[in-house]
Design a protein around this motif. Structure first.
Motif, mmCIF file in Angstrom:
data_model
loop_
_atom_site.group_PDB
_atom_site.id
_atom_site.type_symbol
_atom_site.label_atom_id
_atom_site.label_comp_id
_atom_site.label_asym_id
_atom_site.label_seq_id
_atom_site.Cartn_x
_atom_site.Cartn_y
_atom_site.Cartn_z
ATOM 1 N N TRP A 1 0.831 -1.206 0.000
ATOM 2 C CA TRP A 1 0.000 0.000 0.000
ATOM 3 C C TRP A 1 0.871 1.263 0.000
ATOM 4 O O TRP A 1 0.548 2.247 -0.684
ATOM 5 C CB TRP A 1 -0.912 -0.016 1.229
ATOM 6 C CG TRP A 1 -1.821 1.172 1.353
ATOM 7 C CD1 TRP A 1 -3.043 1.350 0.757
ATOM 8 C CD2 TRP A 1 -1.596 2.349 2.145
ATOM 9 N NE1 TRP A 1 -3.587 2.554 1.133
ATOM 10 C CE2 TRP A 1 -2.719 3.189 1.989
ATOM 11 C CE3 TRP A 1 -0.562 2.758 2.986
ATOM 12 C CZ2 TRP A 1 -2.829 4.429 2.633
ATOM 13 C CZ3 TRP A 1 -0.670 3.988 3.622
ATOM 14 C CH2 TRP A 1 -1.785 4.806 3.446
ATOM 15 N N GLU B 93 1.759 2.250 -3.420
ATOM 16 C CA GLU B 93 0.688 2.879 -4.191
ATOM 17 C C GLU B 93 0.497 4.335 -3.785
ATOM 18 O O GLU B 93 0.240 5.193 -4.630
ATOM 19 C CB GLU B 93 -0.615 2.093 -4.012
ATOM 20 C CG GLU B 93 -0.522 0.640 -4.426
ATOM 21 C CD GLU B 93 0.024 0.468 -5.828
ATOM 22 O OE1 GLU B 93 -0.369 1.227 -6.741
ATOM 23 O OE2 GLU B 93 0.871 -0.424 -6.021
ATOM 24 N N VAL B 94 0.635 4.629 -2.498
ATOM 25 C CA VAL B 94 0.590 6.022 -2.057
ATOM 26 C C VAL B 94 1.753 6.788 -2.663
ATOM 27 O O VAL B 94 1.602 7.923 -3.125
ATOM 28 C CB VAL B 94 0.628 6.104 -0.519
ATOM 29 C CG1 VAL B 94 0.652 7.557 -0.050
ATOM 30 C CG2 VAL B 94 -0.575 5.382 0.084
ATOM 31 N N ARG C 179 1.083 7.728 -6.138
ATOM 32 C CA ARG C 179 -0.175 8.455 -6.243
ATOM 33 C C ARG C 179 -1.210 7.692 -7.064
ATOM 34 O O ARG C 179 -1.967 8.260 -7.848
ATOM 35 C CB ARG C 179 0.052 9.844 -6.833
ATOM 36 C CG ARG C 179 0.921 10.738 -5.955
ATOM 37 C CD ARG C 179 1.169 12.095 -6.565
ATOM 38 N NE ARG C 179 1.908 12.954 -5.639
ATOM 39 C CZ ARG C 179 2.365 14.173 -5.961
ATOM 40 N NH1 ARG C 179 2.159 14.666 -7.179
ATOM 41 N NH2 ARG C 179 3.020 14.890 -5.065
ATOM 42 N N GLY D 286 -4.911 3.017 -5.277
ATOM 43 C CA GLY D 286 -4.812 2.124 -4.139
ATOM 44 C C GLY D 286 -4.173 0.803 -4.508
ATOM 45 O O GLY D 286 -3.700 0.607 -5.632
ATOM 46 N N TYR D 287 -4.177 -0.107 -3.545
ATOM 47 C CA TYR D 287 -3.527 -1.414 -3.690
ATOM 48 C C TYR D 287 -4.574 -2.482 -3.967
ATOM 49 O O TYR D 287 -5.573 -2.598 -3.258
ATOM 50 C CB TYR D 287 -2.759 -1.735 -2.411
ATOM 51 C CG TYR D 287 -2.162 -3.125 -2.364
ATOM 52 C CD1 TYR D 287 -1.308 -3.576 -3.372
ATOM 53 C CD2 TYR D 287 -2.444 -3.986 -1.305
ATOM 54 C CE1 TYR D 287 -0.759 -4.847 -3.327
ATOM 55 C CE2 TYR D 287 -1.886 -5.256 -1.249
ATOM 56 C CZ TYR D 287 -1.048 -5.677 -2.270
ATOM 57 O OH TYR D 287 -0.508 -6.934 -2.224
ATOM 58 N N SER E 89 -5.979 4.421 -1.459
ATOM 59 C CA SER E 89 -4.898 5.271 -0.945
ATOM 60 C C SER E 89 -5.461 6.448 -0.152
ATOM 61 O O SER E 89 -6.551 6.940 -0.423
ATOM 62 C CB SER E 89 -4.059 5.820 -2.105
ATOM 63 O OG SER E 89 -3.414 4.799 -2.799
ATOM 64 N N TRP E 90 -4.709 6.881 0.850
ATOM 65 C CA TRP E 90 -4.965 8.122 1.558
ATOM 66 C C TRP E 90 -3.618 8.694 1.988
ATOM 67 O O TRP E 90 -2.632 7.963 2.084
ATOM 68 C CB TRP E 90 -5.908 7.943 2.757
ATOM 69 C CG TRP E 90 -5.795 6.673 3.530
ATOM 70 C CD1 TRP E 90 -6.426 5.497 3.269
ATOM 71 C CD2 TRP E 90 -5.001 6.432 4.707
ATOM 72 N NE1 TRP E 90 -6.080 4.541 4.197
ATOM 73 C CE2 TRP E 90 -5.212 5.085 5.099
ATOM 74 C CE3 TRP E 90 -4.142 7.227 5.467
ATOM 75 C CZ2 TRP E 90 -4.590 4.525 6.203
ATOM 76 C CZ3 TRP E 90 -3.525 6.673 6.577
ATOM 77 C CH2 TRP E 90 -3.755 5.335 6.937
ATOM 78 N N ALA F 253 6.217 7.576 0.184
ATOM 79 C CA ALA F 253 4.778 7.793 0.345
ATOM 80 C C ALA F 253 4.494 9.137 1.014
ATOM 81 O O ALA F 253 3.582 9.870 0.597
ATOM 82 C CB ALA F 253 4.169 6.656 1.159
ATOM 83 N N SER G 289 2.754 12.604 -0.623
ATOM 84 C CA SER G 289 1.587 13.204 0.027
ATOM 85 C C SER G 289 1.826 14.664 0.403
ATOM 86 O O SER G 289 0.943 15.307 0.995
ATOM 87 C CB SER G 289 1.237 12.415 1.290
ATOM 88 O OG SER G 289 0.993 11.053 1.018
#
Length: 522
Positions: free
Chosen positions: A121, A124-125, A128, A131-132, A175-176, A211, A215
């Motif tokens: 995960w 993936e973050v 960008r 999500g996974y 993702s977040w 990640a 962000s």
């Protein structure tokens, strides 16, 4: 800009409502000074509040290296997402970790993901992406049709979704953003280039930093020392300064629980052919010795936390690694070391005398690619449907760790553990096993408390081979159920095996072989 600062300065800008990620693998690689300082700031100022914490692996041991337990405070922590939790009782206080209390008392939003998911995960973050996406975990507790990884009633948000692609079910982890990342390394220069020369694993350090920066967040690194810029070989610098915003020097951290420093974990040494570590006589040693019979030279073998990680120590004691014998075995854990001796207890994760190392996300690529042919894993419960549970049982909420990814992708599964638990005492006399005190808790139950992995279904669907090894009996897992294949000398089949199971085996080998008598000798 001078990136070197105090721990207080490093965490001063963390704001209410932000998401904080931290590396750490129990005692290994834990940025304890940063977590401790964040907790101190909250206790003194009541700020920041309502933070989300993302721990790819359980951080700290909740004792001398408190890790995530520093920040397990109502008000400071609103939500936690972690690959597993520490659940041990502190011998000094007699208490379980504060994190466990918050979970048991429903004080926070708690989610537990498989470590393979937490590692991937982060990737993936970092890029960008939405999500996974993975097949791994279908039918287990992380499946939204089960619990979706929710460990408290307050955890109402669905962080994992079920998706169908071309007629096949997948799990999707959206993702977040992560606002702040805590890392630990050995050395940094003034620009923030990080090296890990005194750390036996690197875990998710690079993935976490990528990640957080993707962000728009802040990366804070705890290191042992500052070195001159351009003073290290480029191959030793694993994380570039472009990914590091602040550096905090903590010169004397523990390497891990009960280990100040031991360079045998760093490689570059020849295994001496023996070791001082010996497993005391008892059920665990019998189980480890029987499991060792299943381990083959040259076959990449992965060991999980718990009873299974005792196997290499017993193999060493029994002479399997004499001379250069260790080089014939390819041992690893979910945390990236290859070769050498897998350790047990609080030293699990890193290997002594390793030959190679990759980081956490790459290790789960290796695992998910089917490269670990044999997996030895512990078990807490096994039910009539062939479901195994290691993640939540009784008052314990340890989570799955890497169990699901490992179990899903191995060809041969060895589930190890005592037949009962909760006070079990055994003795060995003249090659016979005697039950001095039976465990109070059954492990072969009608229905597991939580499905960590549906073994029976995957034995049928994916043709995995699975065996359960206890101190008194050995079973094969077939699509229809358990087959009893061995019994310990001195054990009564009816009263000490069958009567302690909530369901009968579908078949008992006839004649029923005895476990090898040499397993029960000093």
């Amino acid at each position: 800009m001078n990136k070197i600062c105090t721990a207080a300065e490093a965490v001063a800008d963390i704001r209410t409502g932000q998401a904080i990620g931290s590396v750490g693998v129990i005692g290994w690689l834990t940025p304890d000074a940063l977590l401790q300082e964040l907790a101190r700031r909250f206790r003194e100022t009541a700020a920041p509040r309502d933070l989300t914490f993302f721990f790819p692996v359980s951080v700290g041991d909740a004792m001398g290296i408190r890790g995530m337990d520093h920040v397990a405070i109502e008000g400071l922590m609103k939500r936690v997402v972690s690959g597993n939790f520490i659940n041990t009782i502190d011998p000094a206080t007699g208490k379980r970790p504060e994190m466990m209390r918050l979970i048991r008392e429903n004080k926070i939003e708690a989610y537990c993901w498989p470590i393979g998911a937490t590692m991937h995960w982060l990737r993936e973050v970092a890029r960008r992406s939405p999500g996974y996406l993975t097949r791994i975990g279908i039918g287990s507790y992380i499946d939204p049709r089960q619990q979706g990884g929710k460990y408290t009633l307050r955890a109402e948000k669905d962080l994992v979704r079920l998706m169908e692609i071309d007629g096949e079910e997948h799990l999707f982890y959206p993702s977040w953003p992560l606002d702040v990342g805590f890392l630990r390394a050995t050395s940094a220069d003034e620009y923030g280039n990080l090296s890990f020369e005194d750390e036996p694993i690197t875990s998710s350090a690079l993935a976490m930093a990528l990640a957080v920066k993707a962000s728009g967040g802040t990366v804070i690194a705890q290191v042992r020392k500052i070195v001159p810029r351009q003073a290290r070989l480029v191959h030793s610098v694993r994380l570039p300064g472009e990914l590091v915003d602040r550096i905090v020097v903590e010169p004397t951290p523990m390497m891990t629980t009960d280990v100040r420093y031991d360079d045998a974990y760093l490689g570059g040494q020849i295994f001496p052919g023996h070791g001082a570590d010996r497993l005391p006589p008892g059920a665990d040693k019998i189980i480890a010795r029987r499991t060792a019979r299943e381990i083959r030279p040259g076959v990449p073998t992965i060991f999980g936390f718990g009873a299974s990680s005792n196997v290499p120590a017993v193999m060493m004691e029994d002479g399997a690694f004499d001379g250069k014998g260790l080089l014939d075995y390819r041992f690893t854990t979910e945390h990236g070391p290859f070769g050498g001796i897998v350790m047990s207890g609080w030293q699990f994760s890193a290997n002594k005398y390793p030959e190679a190392l990759i980081d956490g996300p790459a290790q789960f690529d290796f695992i998910n690619g089917g490269n670990c042919k044999t997996a030895a894993l512990a078990f807490a419960q096994l039910d009539a449907a062939g479901n195994v549970n290691v993640s939540r049982f009784g008052a314990a909420n340890p989570g799955p760790g890497g169990f699901i990814d490992i179990a899903y992708n191995a060809e041969t599964l060895l589930f190890t553990g005592t037949f009962t638990t909760g006070g079990l005492e055994v003795n060995v006399e003249d090659g016979q096993l005697a039950i001095v005190r039976e465990g109070e808790v059954r492990k072969f139950v009608g229905q597991v408390q939580e499905i960590t992995y549906p073994v029976g279904a995957n034995v049928a669907k994916r043709r995995q081979n699975a065996r359960v090894i206890t101190e008194r009996a050995v079973f094969d897992i077939e699509p229809e159920g358990l087959v009893l294949t061995e019994i310990a000398p001195g054990i009564d089949l009816q009263t000490q095996v069958l009567a302690l199971m909530d369901y009968p085996p579908i078949r008992i080998a006839a004649p029923l072989p005895l476990m090898d008598a040499t397993l029960f000798r000093p």
